[in-house]
Design a protein around this motif. Structure first.
Motif, PDB file in Angstrom:
ATOM      1  N   ILE A  98       0.842  -1.199   0.000  1.00 52.65           N
ATOM      2  CA  ILE A  98       0.000   0.000   0.000  1.00 52.65           C
ATOM      3  C   ILE A  98       0.877   1.250   0.000  1.00 52.65           C
ATOM      4  CG2 ILE A  98      -1.653   1.332   1.377  1.00 52.65           C
ATOM      5  CD1 ILE A  98      -2.828  -1.383   2.278  1.00 52.65           C
ATOM      6  N   GLY A  99       1.956   1.224   0.787  1.00 51.51           N
ATOM      7  CA  GLY A  99       2.857   2.366   0.856  1.00 51.51           C
ATOM      8  C   GLY A  99       3.516   2.675  -0.479  1.00 51.51           C
ATOM      9  N   VAL A 100       3.971   1.647  -1.184  1.00 48.22           N
ATOM     10  CA  VAL A 100       4.591   1.863  -2.495  1.00 48.22           C
ATOM     11  C   VAL A 100       3.568   2.413  -3.472  1.00 48.22           C
ATOM     12  CG1 VAL A 100       5.610   0.683  -4.481  1.00 48.22           C
ATOM     13  CG2 VAL A 100       6.448   0.209  -2.197  1.00 48.22           C
ATOM     14  N   GLY A 101       2.352   1.898  -3.414  1.00 46.27           N
ATOM     15  CA  GLY A 101       1.298   2.407  -4.292  1.00 46.27           C
ATOM     16  C   GLY A 101       1.026   3.883  -4.055  1.00 46.27           C
ATOM     17  N   ILE A 102       1.002   4.280  -2.802  1.00 47.99           N
ATOM     18  CA  ILE A 102       0.769   5.693  -2.476  1.00 47.99           C
ATOM     19  C   ILE A 102       1.935   6.556  -2.951  1.00 47.99           C
ATOM     20  CG2 ILE A 102       0.574   7.329  -0.560  1.00 47.99           C
ATOM     21  CD1 ILE A 102      -1.065   5.162   0.904  1.00 47.99           C
ATOM     22  N   VAL A 103       3.164   6.091  -2.710  1.00 49.82           N
ATOM     23  CA  VAL A 103       4.347   6.870  -3.112  1.00 49.82           C
ATOM     24  C   VAL A 103       4.374   7.073  -4.626  1.00 49.82           C
ATOM     25  CG1 VAL A 103       6.864   6.784  -3.284  1.00 49.82           C
ATOM     26  CG2 VAL A 103       5.759   6.261  -1.130  1.00 49.82           C
ATOM     27  N   VAL A 104       4.149   6.005  -5.378  1.00 48.35           N
ATOM     28  CA  VAL A 104       4.181   6.106  -6.840  1.00 48.35           C
ATOM     29  C   VAL A 104       3.022   6.963  -7.340  1.00 48.35           C
ATOM     30  CG1 VAL A 104       3.995   4.794  -8.983  1.00 48.35           C
ATOM     31  CG2 VAL A 104       5.433   3.951  -7.134  1.00 48.35           C
ATOM     32  N   GLY A 105       1.853   6.781  -6.762  1.00 46.71           N
ATOM     33  CA  GLY A 105       0.692   7.578  -7.183  1.00 46.71           C
ATOM     34  C   GLY A 105       0.891   9.062  -6.945  1.00 46.71           C
ATOM     35  N   LYS A 106       1.438   9.393  -5.797  1.00 49.43           N
ATOM     36  CA  LYS A 106       1.681  10.812  -5.509  1.00 49.43           C
ATOM     37  C   LYS A 106       2.782  11.393  -6.392  1.00 49.43           C
ATOM     38  CE  LYS A 106      -1.369  11.435  -2.348  1.00 49.43           C
ATOM     39  NZ  LYS A 106      -2.475  12.373  -2.507  1.00 49.43           N
ATOM     40  N   VAL A 166      13.677  10.807  -8.179  1.00 51.89           N
ATOM     41  CA  VAL A 166      14.703  10.450  -7.196  1.00 51.89           C
ATOM     42  C   VAL A 166      14.078  10.299  -5.816  1.00 51.89           C
ATOM     43  CG1 VAL A 166      16.754  11.286  -5.998  1.00 51.89           C
ATOM     44  CG2 VAL A 166      16.599  11.478  -8.475  1.00 51.89           C
ATOM     45  N   LEU A 167      13.234  11.242  -5.448  1.00 55.27           N
ATOM     46  CA  LEU A 167      12.570  11.156  -4.148  1.00 55.27           C
ATOM     47  C   LEU A 167      11.637   9.945  -4.078  1.00 55.27           C
ATOM     48  CD1 LEU A 167      11.781  14.928  -3.531  1.00 55.27           C
ATOM     49  CD2 LEU A 167      13.495  13.506  -2.393  1.00 55.27           C
ATOM     50  N   MET A 168      11.007   9.593  -5.201  1.00 53.85           N
ATOM     51  CA  MET A 168      10.142   8.427  -5.232  1.00 53.85           C
ATOM     52  C   MET A 168      10.939   7.166  -4.950  1.00 53.85           C
ATOM     53  SD  MET A 168       8.038   6.720  -8.390  1.00 53.85           S
ATOM     54  CE  MET A 168       9.553   6.152  -9.142  1.00 53.85           C
ATOM     55  N   TRP A 169      12.113   7.015  -5.569  1.00 55.37           N
ATOM     56  CA  TRP A 169      12.918   5.809  -5.348  1.00 55.37           C
ATOM     57  C   TRP A 169      13.397   5.725  -3.902  1.00 55.37           C
ATOM     58  CZ3 TRP A 169      12.079   2.057  -8.325  1.00 55.37           C
ATOM     59  CH2 TRP A 169      11.859   2.226  -9.681  1.00 55.37           C
ATOM     60  N   ILE A 170      13.729   6.847  -3.312  1.00 55.52           N
ATOM     61  CA  ILE A 170      14.127   6.846  -1.900  1.00 55.52           C
ATOM     62  C   ILE A 170      12.946   6.419  -1.026  1.00 55.52           C
ATOM     63  CG2 ILE A 170      14.838   8.317   0.028  1.00 55.52           C
ATOM     64  CD1 ILE A 170      16.482   9.930  -2.036  1.00 55.52           C
ATOM     65  N   GLY A 171      11.763   6.932  -1.324  1.00 52.81           N
ATOM     66  CA  GLY A 171      10.570   6.548  -0.571  1.00 52.81           C
ATOM     67  C   GLY A 171      10.246   5.078  -0.727  1.00 52.81           C
ATOM     68  N   ILE A 172      10.402   4.545  -1.934  1.00 55.61           N
ATOM     69  CA  ILE A 172      10.149   3.122  -2.159  1.00 55.61           C
ATOM     70  C   ILE A 172      11.162   2.285  -1.369  1.00 55.61           C
ATOM     71  CG2 ILE A 172      10.292   1.293  -3.897  1.00 55.61           C
ATOM     72  CD1 ILE A 172       8.961   3.216  -5.859  1.00 55.61           C
ATOM     73  N   ALA A 173      12.410   2.713  -1.338  1.00 56.68           N
ATOM     74  CA  ALA A 173      13.435   1.960  -0.604  1.00 56.68           C
ATOM     75  C   ALA A 173      13.106   1.894   0.878  1.00 56.68           C
ATOM     76  CB  ALA A 173      14.801   2.596  -0.824  1.00 56.68           C
ATOM     77  N   PHE A 174      12.700   3.018   1.459  1.00 52.10           N
ATOM     78  CA  PHE A 174      12.342   3.018   2.877  1.00 52.10           C
ATOM     79  C   PHE A 174      11.099   2.174   3.135  1.00 52.10           C
ATOM     80  CE2 PHE A 174      14.726   7.188   3.366  1.00 52.10           C
ATOM     81  CZ  PHE A 174      15.746   6.604   4.089  1.00 52.10           C
ATOM     82  N   THR A 175      10.146   2.226   2.226  1.00 49.78           N
ATOM     83  CA  THR A 175       8.925   1.449   2.396  1.00 49.78           C
ATOM     84  C   THR A 175       9.211  -0.044   2.282  1.00 49.78           C
ATOM     85  OG1 THR A 175       7.690   3.290   1.432  1.00 49.78           O
ATOM     86  CG2 THR A 175       6.559   1.204   1.603  1.00 49.78           C
TER      87      THR A 175
END
Length: 79
Positions: free
Chosen positions: A28-36, A53-62
């Motif tokens: 769910i978190g990855v879906g939200i990050v990519v959607g935003k 770049v910020l999306m990939w960092i967010g995906i890594a943390f998620t």
């Protein structure tokens, strides 16, 4: 089949179910990050590279949460 074997099988099955449930959160978190990110690029196309770049960092943390979830399945619990 003795009680220890049955307990080990039940514990293994619970670990698999637990990880399945734990994987829902990161998904769910990855879906939200990519959607935003897509939403942000649609609003400000000139920031696409920076947002990616910020999306990939967010995906890594998620996804780190998913790795923690799978590691917990390997922790032996006392019987």
């Amino acid at each position: 089949m003795d009680a220890t074997t049955v307990l080990a099988e039940v514990n293994g099955n619970l670990a698999a179910v637990g990880y399945g449930l734990a994987a829902i959160g990161p998904a769910i978190g990855v879906g939200i990050v990519v959607g935003k990110t897509i939403e942000g690029v649609a609003r400000q196309p000139e920031l696409a590279g920076r947002l990616q770049v910020l999306m990939w960092i967010g995906i890594a943390f998620t996804e780190a949460l998913a790795f923690v979830g799978i590691a917990v399945g390997f922790i032996p619990f006392p019987a």
